[in-house]
Scaffold this active site. Structure first.
Site, PDB file in Angstrom:
ATOM      1  N   ASN A  11      34.262  40.871  38.037  1.00  0.00           N
ATOM      2  CA  ASN A  11      33.103  41.273  37.248  1.00  0.00           C
ATOM      3  C   ASN A  11      32.639  40.065  36.432  1.00  0.00           C
ATOM      4  OD1 ASN A  11      31.196  42.458  35.643  1.00  0.00           O
ATOM      5  ND2 ASN A  11      32.642  43.629  34.389  1.00  0.00           N
ATOM      6  N   TRP A  12      31.604  39.424  36.924  1.00  0.00           N
ATOM      7  CA  TRP A  12      31.137  38.192  36.278  1.00  0.00           C
ATOM      8  C   TRP A  12      30.310  38.440  35.016  1.00  0.00           C
ATOM      9  CZ3 TRP A  12      29.294  34.715  40.999  1.00  0.00           C
ATOM     10  CH2 TRP A  12      30.427  34.201  41.621  1.00  0.00           C
ATOM     11  N   LYS A  13      29.932  39.696  34.782  1.00  0.00           N
ATOM     12  CA  LYS A  13      29.089  40.010  33.612  1.00  0.00           C
ATOM     13  C   LYS A  13      27.873  39.085  33.611  1.00  0.00           C
ATOM     14  CE  LYS A  13      33.298  41.624  31.534  1.00  0.00           C
ATOM     15  NZ  LYS A  13      34.065  41.998  30.377  1.00  0.00           N
ATOM     16  N   HIS A  99      30.505  50.724  33.174  1.00  0.00           N
ATOM     17  CA  HIS A  99      31.362  49.759  32.478  1.00  0.00           C
ATOM     18  C   HIS A  99      31.268  50.014  30.973  1.00  0.00           C
ATOM     19  CE1 HIS A  99      32.910  46.033  30.839  1.00  0.00           C
ATOM     20  NE2 HIS A  99      33.537  45.890  31.986  1.00  0.00           N
ATOM     21  N   GLU A 101      31.006  48.109  28.538  1.00  0.00           N
ATOM     22  CA  GLU A 101      29.952  47.342  27.846  1.00  0.00           C
ATOM     23  C   GLU A 101      28.604  48.032  28.010  1.00  0.00           C
ATOM     24  OE1 GLU A 101      30.845  43.537  29.611  1.00  0.00           O
ATOM     25  OE2 GLU A 101      32.714  43.491  28.477  1.00  0.00           O
ATOM     26  N   GLU A 171      39.826  51.157  32.635  1.00  0.00           N
ATOM     27  CA  GLU A 171      39.701  49.974  31.782  1.00  0.00           C
ATOM     28  C   GLU A 171      39.752  50.385  30.311  1.00  0.00           C
ATOM     29  OE1 GLU A 171      37.722  46.491  34.002  1.00  0.00           O
ATOM     30  OE2 GLU A 171      36.177  47.596  32.931  1.00  0.00           O
ATOM     31  N   GLY A 177      38.652  41.748  27.555  1.00  0.00           N
ATOM     32  CA  GLY A 177      38.258  40.489  26.928  1.00  0.00           C
ATOM     33  C   GLY A 177      39.054  40.146  25.680  1.00  0.00           C
ATOM     34  N   SER A 216      41.870  42.210  30.733  1.00  0.00           N
ATOM     35  CA  SER A 216      42.682  41.006  30.540  1.00  0.00           C
ATOM     36  C   SER A 216      43.690  40.763  31.679  1.00  0.00           C
ATOM     37  CB  SER A 216      43.391  41.045  29.174  1.00  0.00           C
ATOM     38  OG  SER A 216      42.428  41.093  28.136  1.00  0.00           O
ATOM     39  N   GLY A 237      37.529  40.420  34.649  1.00  0.00           N
ATOM     40  CA  GLY A 237      36.394  39.781  33.981  1.00  0.00           C
ATOM     41  C   GLY A 237      36.628  38.293  33.819  1.00  0.00           C
ATOM     42  N   GLY A 238      37.096  37.901  32.639  1.00  0.00           N
ATOM     43  CA  GLY A 238      37.259  36.485  32.288  1.00  0.00           C
ATOM     44  C   GLY A 238      37.929  35.635  33.358  1.00  0.00           C
TER      45      GLY A 238
HETATM   46  P1  PGA Z   1      38.440  41.068  31.181  1.00  0.00           P
HETATM   47  O1  PGA Z   1      37.239  42.060  31.568  1.00  0.00           O
HETATM   48  O2  PGA Z   1      39.240  40.835  32.424  1.00  0.00           O
HETATM   49  O3  PGA Z   1      37.762  39.820  30.681  1.00  0.00           O
HETATM   50  O4  PGA Z   1      39.240  41.745  30.116  1.00  0.00           O
HETATM   51  C1  PGA Z   1      37.456  43.142  32.436  1.00  0.00           C
HETATM   52  C2  PGA Z   1      36.178  43.917  32.592  1.00  0.00           C
HETATM   53  O5  PGA Z   1      35.377  43.971  31.653  1.00  0.00           O
HETATM   54  O6  PGA Z   1      35.913  44.504  33.672  1.00  0.00           O
END
Ligand code: PGA
Length: 256
Positions: A11-13, A99, A101, A171, A177, A216, A237-238
């Site tokens: 997930n590159w956001k 998601h 976010e 999640e 994050g 994470s 994500g990250g």
């Molecule tokens: P993260 O994000 O790996 O940076 O914690 C995961 C996500 O938001 O899907």
């Protein structure tokens, strides 16, 4: 118990232009063993504008591409929105929905998700539905209540036979994050609970549906999470922004 094919998604956001995305894929291809996409689903979720570049750059590799959100309507006066058909036309085969976010920062509701999931399925997209509790909800012992509300509401209009076409990502919001990964036990407990809820609609489908953990995940902790029987993969994500890191995670999933 049916074998569930492992699944990892990046997930590159709101990161990476088309040029940066193509560069990533070039390096990722060098690093990812060919066998990985034979035994696992490896999915990249770029921004809408970078979808065509990533589709082009991954051609012939078995790596799949997904959108990060969509509108539930087929078309209409919804400035700034993108439909399922538009995402499919760009060459994506999946879409992330709900998601945290989107829920937290953009007012995504369970009502909208109840329409988005079937809309994605009818356009031929595989929904990757995200659910999870906040830290406050976990501390108040409400994790199960929150997961139950999200799963029941978001999948209210999905029939039994369609259920197994969905991927769920558990999640916990407090792990996203933050560098604070859920323990494998915590992740597995929540995922087992979600699978139990799905079994109430369709037992066989619930055994086949992939349920991922997200929050994470990195190359160091991926194995202890993904090797758990209930955890079918990861939404990353990250750590998915670096080709080496995401390739290492994909490789871990492929041998899990
Ligand atoms: P993260 O994000 O790996 O940076 O914690 C995961 C996500 O938001 O899907």
């Amino acid at each position: 118990m049916p074998e569930r094919r492992p699944y990892v998604a990046a997930n590159w956001k709101m990161h990476k232009t088309s040029e940066e995305a193509s560069d990533f894929i070039r390096r990722f291809r060098e690093r990812l063993p060919e066998a990985a996409t034979r035994s696992a689903d490896v999915v990249i979720c770029p921004t809408f504008t970078a979808l065509p570049a990533v589709v082009e750059a991954t051609r012939g590799t078995g790596v799949r591409v997904a959108g990060q959100n969509m509108h539930e309507a087929e078309s209409g006066a919804y400035t700034g929105e993108v439909s399922a058909a538009m995402i499919a036309e760009a060459g994506a085969t999946a879409v992330v929905l709900g998601h945290s976010e989107r829920r937290r920062l953009f007012g995504e509701t369970d009502e909208a998700l109840a329409r988005k999931v079937p809309a994605a399925l009818s356009a031929g997209l595989e929904p990757i539905l995200c659910v999870g509790e906040t830290e406050e909800e976990r501390d108040a012992d409400r994790m199960e209540k929150v997961l139950e509300r999200q799963i029941r509401a978001d999948l209210a209009d999905v029939g039994g036979s369609q259920l197994e076409r969905i991927v769920v990502a558990y999640e916990p919001v407090w792990a996203i994050g933050t560098g604070r990964t859920a323990t494998p036990e915590q992740a597995e407990d929540a995922i087992r609970f979600v699978r139990g809820l799905l079994a109430e609609s369709d037992r066989a489908a619930a055994e086949r549906i992939r349920i991922l953990y997200g929050g994470s995940v990195n190359p160091d902790n991926a194995d202890e999470l993904i090797s758990r029987p209930q955890i079918d993969g990861a939404l990353v994500g990250g750590a998915s922004l670096e080709p080496d890191d995401f390739a290492a995670i994909a490789e871990t999933a492929a041998v899990a």
